[in-house]
Design a protein around this motif. Structure first.
Motif, PDB file in Angstrom:
ATOM      1  N   GLY A   1      27.515 -10.357 -58.014  1.00 28.38           N
ATOM      2  CA  GLY A   1      27.203  -9.855 -56.433  1.00 28.38           C
ATOM      3  C   GLY A   1      26.267  -8.794 -56.169  1.00 28.38           C
ATOM      4  O   GLY A   1      24.977  -8.943 -56.868  1.00 28.38           O
TER       5      GLY A   1
ATOM      6  N   SER B   1      26.249  -5.881 -57.589  1.00 26.81           N
ATOM      7  CA  SER B   1      26.070  -5.035 -58.806  1.00 26.81           C
ATOM      8  C   SER B   1      24.970  -6.162 -59.505  1.00 26.81           C
ATOM      9  O   SER B   1      23.882  -5.640 -60.033  1.00 26.81           O
TER      10      SER B   1
ATOM     11  N   GLN C   1      31.117  -1.964 -60.171  1.00 22.58           N
ATOM     12  CA  GLN C   1      31.737  -1.009 -59.410  1.00 22.58           C
ATOM     13  C   GLN C   1      33.246  -0.630 -59.834  1.00 22.58           C
ATOM     14  O   GLN C   1      33.687   0.587 -60.344  1.00 22.58           O
TER      15      GLN C   1
ATOM     16  N   GLY D   1      34.855  -2.208 -62.552  1.00 30.06           N
ATOM     17  CA  GLY D   1      35.015  -2.211 -63.934  1.00 30.06           C
ATOM     18  C   GLY D   1      36.161  -3.250 -64.599  1.00 30.06           C
ATOM     19  O   GLY D   1      36.553  -3.190 -65.550  1.00 30.06           O
TER      20      GLY D   1
HETATM   21  C1  F6R Z   1      29.540  -7.347 -52.201  1.00 29.44           C
HETATM   22  C2  F6R Z   1      30.422  -6.852 -53.413  1.00 29.44           C
HETATM   23  C3  F6R Z   1      30.376  -7.703 -54.309  1.00 29.44           C
HETATM   24  C4  F6R Z   1      30.559  -7.155 -55.881  1.00 29.44           C
HETATM   25  C5  F6R Z   1      30.861  -7.985 -57.053  1.00 29.44           C
HETATM   26  C6  F6R Z   1      31.250  -7.418 -58.278  1.00 29.44           C
HETATM   27  O1  F6R Z   1      29.419  -6.448 -51.265  1.00 29.44           O
HETATM   28  O2  F6R Z   1      30.940  -6.021 -53.405  1.00 29.44           O
HETATM   29  O3  F6R Z   1      29.445  -8.785 -54.725  1.00 29.44           O
HETATM   30  O4  F6R Z   1      29.520  -6.232 -56.139  1.00 29.44           O
HETATM   31  O5  F6R Z   1      32.270  -8.534 -56.559  1.00 29.44           O
HETATM   32  O6  F6R Z   1      31.980  -6.426 -58.293  1.00 29.44           O
HETATM   33  P1  F6R Z   1      31.772  -5.144 -59.369  1.00 29.44           P
HETATM   34  O7  F6R Z   1      30.847  -4.314 -58.881  1.00 29.44           O
HETATM   35  O8  F6R Z   1      33.213  -4.507 -59.167  1.00 29.44           O
HETATM   36  O9  F6R Z   1      31.963  -6.026 -60.589  1.00 29.44           O
END
Ligand code: F6R
Length: 607
Positions: A299, A301, A346, A348
């Motif tokens: 996503g 990230s 974000q 982890g």
């Molecule tokens: C979009 C969003 C998601 C996250 C994805 C990965 O706004 O927040 O696309 O970026 O689900 O999540 P993390 O960064 O927690 O691995």
């Protein structure tokens, strides 16, 4: 994603459970429920509405008790319906209650076996199989039954379990999905994250994969995957309370967008020299050894990773591949042991990213680094090196400050790699660090454009489709802008590299299709201007975020918001912020649930 709160106490724990569920709402859910043990019997309330409605139901039914478990459910197996909501019960009359986050992969086989034993399933969930399995193994010792049950489970789980026969005992297990213990005064808790119980205790134990826990009001027993009693560190966790406060903002997303100057500044701390140790002990040797970078993420990230590719290849000249974690883990790839595997997350705890990381390691790539916002997360524990972003808790489901702090951290990584390969002169290092230090002020200046963006948002709110164009390192920003718009306003949006327009998407351009264009004053500006003309000539309506000195002027069907300054290599961070504001105000104008968009979860702990 599903959220768990459980408690064993010497007081009525229903208010603490409800408060915990409310604190977990940000993770996204479609139903919720709570069960207590009262007078040696199990009682529960479940709802497909919000936690506030569940609280009313609980009050109406006067549920109370000193032992209880509760849950917010994000449907995977079975529709969001009351009979699928947790807690699930087993026994007649019910004696075992279970809440679960994760996916039990062998639930069909278990269902068959348990049905043959006479268990009747009332839901379509995988979790109900766990409830019946624990019941089938129960011989008066809940912890023992849970231990045996976990040996039969394939998949990922965080579990909280109780039995009406043991009203002073709460048991739990973690494998692949997050679970923490909250240690209180004469009371103990289980929860999906520390935020859920921040109102009650700041003493937190983070469980490891394979751990099982046995809690009473005054004892905490943890057993590891091999069945050994084990001590885990009790952390004092702070700052969660402040995050839950909205302050003057209408939504958490708006608050978090405006927190970015602070979040980026905290992430950059007072770094006055780039040293490998910013990424952990041993980073210098690793950076010297590697000759390739592989970034794995999902996503938003993933888009941070795509931006980092431009920076790493430009500054450090190290070939960099960026892969969507859920794709990488299932394809044949060619491993290179001299690769630095970088995960960005974000939370982890993202199941796909964790699995991709483990897959990369299993292919013989030992050097791993994570850029992560949660120091105690599974991702940080799994990686050799780490850099913790200091965005603070992000409650809005759509990532904003987590993304920009990831970008700041990735820029530091690009500089560190460049320096370790002797490709960063000290003059250039000083110049880039100066730019980084000024970044919070530059972000604040972009945030001041909010009123202008709001004018656009009103018009945008009436559209059903949109295109986002960027070039070079602003192409990932276009992708991120389109993702943000679709996830919170439900407007269909696509991001494209502007040069690709004429290879297909130009066919979509009519007066009904707004085309958002990111126009930094860089070496691709003249080419981008040609792309703008391609759209204009076909009657398309352009919304251009243009840096100062680009000479892009507003005219019929070309709307322009001027960015305060051109920010060189760090420009993607500033251009992202205007797109966040555009999505946010468009969603507000459309009246969507901005912080909890439909069908989405904050931390995706299932595959
Ligand atoms: C979009 C969003 C998601 C996250 C994805 C990965 O706004 O927040 O696309 O970026 O689900 O999540 P993390 O960064 O927690 O691995």
């Amino acid at each position: 994603m599903c959220g768990i709160v459980g408690a064993v106490a010497q007081r009525n724990i229903v208010p603490a459970l409800l408060e915990g569920l409310q604190r977990l709402e940000y993770r996204g859910y479609d139903s919720c429920g709570l069960a207590v043990i009262r007078d040696h019997g199990l009682e529960r309330a479940r709802s497909t509405q919000r936690v506030a409605e569940l609280a009313q139901q609980v009050q109406l039914e006067q549920l109370s008790g000193r032992l209880g478990i509760s849950h917010t459910r994000w449907a995977t197996h079975g529709a969001p319906a009351t009979h699928n909501a947790h807690p699930h019960f087993s026994g007649n009359p019910p004696r075992i209650a279970v809440v679960h986050n994760g996916i039990i992969e062998n639930y069909e086989q278990l269902r068959e076996e348990l049905s043959a034993e006479g268990y009747v399933f009332e839901s379509q969930t995988d979790t109900e199989a766990v409830a019946h399995l624990v019941d089938s193994l129960y011989q008066g010792d809940l912890f023992e039954a849970l231990q045996q049950a976990c040996r039969r489970l394939v998949g990922a789980y965080a579990l909280a379990v109780m039995s009406s026969d043991e009203p002073d005992r709460l048991a739990g297990a973690r494998y692949g999905s997050p679970l923490v213990i909250g240690v209180g005064q004469n009371e103990n808790f289980l929860a999906s994250d520390a935020l859920a119980i921040a109102g009650t205790t700041d003493q937190i134990i983070y469980l490891e994969d394979g751990d099982l826990v046995d809690l009473s009001t005054d004892t905490v027993l943890i057993v590891d995957r091999d069945g050994n009693d084990i001590d885990r560190i009790v952390h004092t966790v702070q700052a969660h309370m402040a995050a839950a406060d909205l302050g003057p903002y209408r939504h958490y997303m708006q608050k978090e967008i405006f927190e970015q100057p602070r979040a980026v500044s905290d992430t950059l701390q007072d770094i006055d020299e780039i040293v490998p140790e910013l990424f952990g002990a041993g980073a210098a040797e690793v950076f010297e050894e590697i000759d390739q970078v592989l970034i794995l993420a999902c996503g938003t990230s993933f888009y941070a990773g795509l931006t980092a590719k431009y920076w790493i290849e430009s500054l450090a000249k190290i070939p960099t591949a960026v892969e969507i974690a859920s794709e990488y883990r299932y394809r044949d790839s060619v491993p290179n042991p001299r690769t630095l595997v970088v995960t960005i997350s974000q939370s982890g705890e993202t199941a796909d990213t964790l699995a991709a990381l483990k897959h990369a390691k299993s292919l013989g790539m030992p050097h791993t680094l994570t850029i992560c916002n949660v120091a105690t997360s599974a991702m940080v524990r799994e990686c050799e090196l780490s850099f913790i972003t200091r965005a603070g808790v992000e409650i809005g489901v759509a990532s904003t400050k987590a993304f920009t702090t990831q970008l700041a951290a990735l820029f530091l990584l690009a500089m560190a790699l460049a320096k370790s390969k002797a490709r960063l002169s000290s003059d250039r290092e000083r110049e880039l660090l100066r730019k980084l230090r000024h970044l919070p002020k530059a972000i604040a200046a972009v945030l001041a454009l909010e009123p202008q963006v709001m004018d656009w948002a009103d018009r945008f709110a009436r559209k059903e489709n949109a295109l986002f164009l960027g070039r070079g390192m602003h192409y990932p920003v276009a992708l991120e802008g389109a993702l943000k718009l679709k996830e919170i306003s439900y407007i269909h949006a696509e991001g494209y590299p502007a040069g690709e327009l004429k290879h297909g998407p130009l066919a979509l351009v009519t007066e009904a299709m707004p085309v958002v264009t990111i126009a930094p004053k860089d070496e691709l500006l003249e080419k981008l201007k040609s792309n703008i003309q391609e759209v204009h000539a076909r009657g398309g309506e352009l919304y251009v975020f243009a840096d100062a000195d680009t000479n892009i002027r507003p005219e019929n069907n070309i709307h322009v918001i001027r960015m305060p300054e051109h920010y060189g290599m760090l420009s993607p961070i500033l251009h992202t912020i205007t797109l966040q504001l555009l999505s946010y105000h468009t969603a507000v104008a459309r009246g969507t649930d901005v912080d909890k968009p439909r069908n989405l979860a904050k931390s995706v702990t299932v595959e």
